[in-house]
Write an enzyme that holds these catalytic residues in place. Sequence first.
Site, PDB file in Angstrom:
ATOM      1  N   ASN A  10      79.835  25.584  40.621  1.00  0.00           N
ATOM      2  CA  ASN A  10      79.061  24.368  40.338  1.00  0.00           C
ATOM      3  C   ASN A  10      79.914  23.159  40.691  1.00  0.00           C
ATOM      4  OD1 ASN A  10      77.334  26.223  39.277  1.00  0.00           O
ATOM      5  ND2 ASN A  10      77.497  25.557  37.157  1.00  0.00           N
ATOM      6  N   TYR A  65      80.023  18.913  41.503  1.00  0.00           N
ATOM      7  CA  TYR A  65      79.333  17.621  41.454  1.00  0.00           C
ATOM      8  C   TYR A  65      80.165  16.499  42.051  1.00  0.00           C
ATOM      9  CZ  TYR A  65      75.761  19.766  38.558  1.00  0.00           C
ATOM     10  OH  TYR A  65      74.744  20.567  38.109  1.00  0.00           O
ATOM     11  N   GLU A 114      75.239  25.295  41.512  1.00  0.00           N
ATOM     12  CA  GLU A 114      74.788  23.953  41.130  1.00  0.00           C
ATOM     13  C   GLU A 114      75.454  22.915  42.020  1.00  0.00           C
ATOM     14  OE1 GLU A 114      75.230  22.707  37.048  1.00  0.00           O
ATOM     15  OE2 GLU A 114      74.726  24.714  36.328  1.00  0.00           O
TER      16      GLU A 114
HETATM   17  N1  LIG Z   1      87.269  16.610  32.536  1.00  0.00           N
HETATM   18  N2  LIG Z   1      87.478  15.848  31.570  1.00  0.00           N
HETATM   19  N3  LIG Z   1      86.603  14.912  31.145  1.00  0.00           N
HETATM   20  C1  LIG Z   1      86.993  14.011  30.074  1.00  0.00           C
HETATM   21  C2  LIG Z   1      85.801  13.246  29.557  1.00  0.00           C
HETATM   22  O1  LIG Z   1      84.629  13.856  29.983  1.00  0.00           O
HETATM   23  C3  LIG Z   1      83.467  13.241  29.531  1.00  0.00           C
HETATM   24  C4  LIG Z   1      82.220  13.963  29.989  1.00  0.00           C
HETATM   25  O2  LIG Z   1      82.584  15.229  30.531  1.00  0.00           O
HETATM   26  C5  LIG Z   1      81.623  15.963  31.168  1.00  0.00           C
HETATM   27  C6  LIG Z   1      82.050  16.864  32.129  1.00  0.00           C
HETATM   28  C7  LIG Z   1      81.138  17.629  32.793  1.00  0.00           C
HETATM   29  C8  LIG Z   1      79.779  17.487  32.517  1.00  0.00           C
HETATM   30  C9  LIG Z   1      78.824  18.264  33.282  1.00  0.00           C
HETATM   31  C10 LIG Z   1      77.467  18.134  33.284  1.00  0.00           C
HETATM   32  N4  LIG Z   1      77.056  18.983  34.224  1.00  0.00           N
HETATM   33  C11 LIG Z   1      75.672  19.166  34.689  1.00  0.00           C
HETATM   34  C12 LIG Z   1      75.220  20.432  34.022  1.00  0.00           C
HETATM   35  N5  LIG Z   1      75.908  21.599  34.579  1.00  0.00           N
HETATM   36  C13 LIG Z   1      75.153  22.687  34.022  1.00  0.00           C
HETATM   37  C14 LIG Z   1      73.725  22.207  33.975  1.00  0.00           C
HETATM   38  O3  LIG Z   1      73.222  22.464  32.696  1.00  0.00           O
HETATM   39  C15 LIG Z   1      73.780  20.706  34.234  1.00  0.00           C
HETATM   40  O4  LIG Z   1      72.964  20.005  33.310  1.00  0.00           O
HETATM   41  N6  LIG Z   1      78.066  19.648  34.730  1.00  0.00           N
HETATM   42  N7  LIG Z   1      79.168  19.195  34.182  1.00  0.00           N
HETATM   43  C16 LIG Z   1      79.345  16.586  31.547  1.00  0.00           C
HETATM   44  C17 LIG Z   1      80.274  15.814  30.877  1.00  0.00           C
END
Ligand SMILES: N=NNCCOCCOc1ccc(-c2cn(C[C@@H]3NC[C@@H](O)[C@H]3O)nn2)cc1
Length: 448
Positions: free
Chosen positions: A294, A296, A352
């Site tokens: 996945n 992004y 994804e």
């Molecule tokens: N790395 N450190 N971060 C520190 C601070 O992060 C703050 C926020 O963090 C994140 C990180 C990653 C995500 C995320 C969302 N999706 C989308 C979904 N994938 C599965 C499917 O259900 C989609 O809806 N993929 N990833 C959200 C928030």
Amino acid sequence: MTIFKFPQDFRWGTATASYQIEGAAQEGGRGVSIWDTFARTPGKVFNGDNGDVACDSYHRYEEDIELMKKLGINTYRFSIAWPRIIPDGDGEINREGLDFYHRFVDKLLEAGIEPFCTLYHWDLPQTLEDIGGWGNRRTVDAFVKYAEVIFKEFSGKINFWLTFNEPWCIAFLSNLLGIHAPGNKDLQTSINVAHGLLVAHGKAVQSFRRLGTTGQIGIAPNVCWAEPYSKSPEDQAACDRSIALNTDWFLDPIYKGAYPQFMVDWFAEAGATVPIQEGDMEIISQPIDLLGINYYTMGINRFNPEAGVLQSEEVDMGLTKTDIGWPVESRGLYEFMHYLQKYGNVDVYITENGACINDDLENGKINDDRRIAYYEQHLAQIHRIINDGINLKGYMAWSLMDNFEWAEGYRMRFGLVHVDYRSLVRTPKESFYWYQNVIKNNWLETRI
Ligand SMILES: N=NNCCOCCOc1ccc(-c2cn(C[C@@H]3NC[C@@H](O)[C@H]3O)nn2)cc1
């Protein structure tokens, strides 16, 4: 104009997940999940949104499949809601839940669409969280029981399987950062969760093989590609830790039978250890058939001793961002896929990839040009990756339709199809027709 042709047998699809689209949260014998609980906890989800109705796909799945046929996909990734199958997590099987997924999968097969099934996409039965969730071995055993029910029911109908979606989100986003359900904020808890889900993964793969279930099975880690802000060793090390926690922390145990030692040492410094029991690593490192990836976005990271347990912070480089604030940078996908080769040229599916673009209806259309540009750049990288000889077998856009984007609620829209959450009317966006054309031609026409 450049034309990128894809392999004849390349799989084109879209992806969704049960809690994000189904709704019918109190129907069909479904039990309570941790996301039902989390969404009802004040302040956890934007606007107090929840998955009670979502896209109502529980009732509208035939309409959704008509959209898939119109789009022309040959593969559809979905997840099964454990609380529909074993409502209290570890007890009676709910026949009504199984029957719903049989009706759904049969309709997919009738439409000539390959089901690509995720067993666990974050909706843990609340009763299991109440006894400690993935950190309790009873949850691990309950997952294996649930997985075996599904394997026995759907062997022969489903041939592509994933045990877990985005283990980093399950363990660290949800139990260290507290941003997703159940919202814990404790390093040892998150490491216990990561280990528990890995043992559950390995045991489920053993059951899959023992039961002679049809098809191939794997797991879908999320990717966090990062490059150093400067050439300093500290910045490079900060990147290494960020990448490792999303990828190596899960794939080293699976492919090498051991956690990445530099990260084990890093966590030991923070007073946390991995609760490995005799035989765990042999169970976890059961051979798998495929990987879901996945992707992004990517980050430019630097060392900052104040930046959380990894002491690694992303620097805003002023790149174009999607409406959820993630930089648009497709290069990270190419770099990551080459990084992944250290585990061998394993079969990979992009399970994804997509953009949060919150365009709304204008005169009955959604002109989401920014989403089209995102997909154009990322599919061009997919073509480069395949051309480099990497076994990238398919691509599933996230998502078929707008849906419940976890802590962001319904304000963040990733869909190729717009959903009006009042009327539940689905409207294909311009990106839907663009992707339809790519699939029909099996090639990408780019403007570069
Ligand atoms: N790395 N450190 N971060 C520190 C601070 O992060 C703050 C926020 O963090 C994140 C990180 C990653 C995500 C995320 C969302 N999706 C989308 C979904 N994938 C599965 C499917 O259900 C989609 O809806 N993929 N990833 C959200 C928030």
